[in-house]
Design a protein around this motif. Sequence first.
Motif, PDB file in Angstrom:
ATOM      1  N   UNK A   1       0.835  -1.202   0.000  1.00  0.00           N
ATOM      2  CA  UNK A   1       0.000   0.000   0.000  1.00  0.00           C
ATOM      3  C   UNK A   1       0.869   1.250   0.000  1.00  0.00           C
ATOM      4  N   UNK A   2       0.232   2.376  -0.302  1.00  0.00           N
ATOM      5  CA  UNK A   2       0.831   3.706  -0.155  1.00  0.00           C
ATOM      6  C   UNK A   2      -0.180   4.578   0.560  1.00  0.00           C
TER       7      UNK A   2
ATOM      8  N   UNK B   1      10.321   6.989  -5.849  1.00  0.00           N
ATOM      9  CA  UNK B   1      10.056   8.316  -6.421  1.00  0.00           C
ATOM     10  C   UNK B   1       8.547   8.511  -6.478  1.00  0.00           C
ATOM     11  N   UNK B   2       8.075   9.600  -5.876  1.00  0.00           N
ATOM     12  CA  UNK B   2       6.650   9.942  -5.918  1.00  0.00           C
ATOM     13  C   UNK B   2       6.504  11.266  -6.647  1.00  0.00           C
TER      14      UNK B   2
ATOM     15  N   UNK C   1       6.827   5.162  -7.989  1.00  0.00           N
ATOM     16  CA  UNK C   1       7.763   4.242  -8.626  1.00  0.00           C
ATOM     17  C   UNK C   1       8.777   3.752  -7.587  1.00  0.00           C
ATOM     18  N   UNK C   2       8.917   2.446  -7.485  1.00  0.00           N
ATOM     19  CA  UNK C   2       9.822   1.849  -6.496  1.00  0.00           C
ATOM     20  C   UNK C   2      10.703   0.816  -7.186  1.00  0.00           C
TER      21      UNK C   2
ATOM     22  N   UNK D   1       5.183   0.122 -10.045  1.00  0.00           N
ATOM     23  CA  UNK D   1       4.657   1.410 -10.509  1.00  0.00           C
ATOM     24  C   UNK D   1       3.164   1.444 -10.191  1.00  0.00           C
ATOM     25  N   UNK D   2       2.760   2.424  -9.391  1.00  0.00           N
ATOM     26  CA  UNK D   2       1.366   2.534  -8.977  1.00  0.00           C
ATOM     27  C   UNK D   2       0.894   3.976  -9.113  1.00  0.00           C
ATOM     28  N   UNK D   3      -0.391   4.143  -9.366  1.00  0.00           N
ATOM     29  CA  UNK D   3      -1.029   5.456  -9.383  1.00  0.00           C
ATOM     30  C   UNK D   3      -2.031   5.518  -8.244  1.00  0.00           C
ATOM     31  N   UNK D   4      -1.897   6.545  -7.404  1.00  0.00           N
ATOM     32  CA  UNK D   4      -2.783   6.687  -6.252  1.00  0.00           C
ATOM     33  C   UNK D   4      -3.404   8.081  -6.240  1.00  0.00           C
TER      34      UNK D   4
END
Length: 204
Positions: free
Chosen positions: A56-57, A88-89, A133-134, A152-155
């Motif tokens: 999660x983020x 990186x956010x 991005x991690x 890579x996730x979009x929140x």
Amino acid sequence: MPSDGFRGLVYGDWHFLEETTSKSKDSHVSSNYAYSMGIALRGAHYKVYPELKYDSVKPMLFQKHAAMSINLRNTQPMMLQNVQMKAVITKQGVFSQKRIFSVNNSKIAPNSIVTLPVQWQFDELKPGKYKVQVQVKGENDWNKLPMTWKFIKNIKVDKKAADNINDKIMRKPINKWFYISMATGGLMLISLVELLKLLLTGSK
């Protein structure tokens, strides 16, 4: 020790604390001696590979600053050694902002959750859409095999969550001497201009 056989690695530590029972008559201060001893138990089936999963983020308060916590889960009973992590956010939109967190020579324990705190320093957390991005690199503990994961996730952070964090953050200290020096410099400049006017008037 586990009563049954197990696979992989069980990792933890014993924490020892020696409490002092006597105090000096001249002082009310006493101290305790403590130390930790790392414990690693290898199972009968030890050749297990670690596996990182995105968890999660979430917005969080980290050291009194606004931050995002990126949580990754090691789902397997095996440690990851010599870990390098970079997160990186990026805030999406016209005025994009980028925040970076990195760490080297770390470890990720078996069956654990690791948190990467990406801090906003003294800035407020803005609501909106973010891209996360991690990248994680490390070595499997039992055979030193290099392993790499990328996420890579979009929140989306809503205004309520952002305000809840921003209400608790530490504000940037105000440098009062800067404003005092600016005011003093302004007064000195005005005085110099008036003095020049008087000198020019007197010379005529």
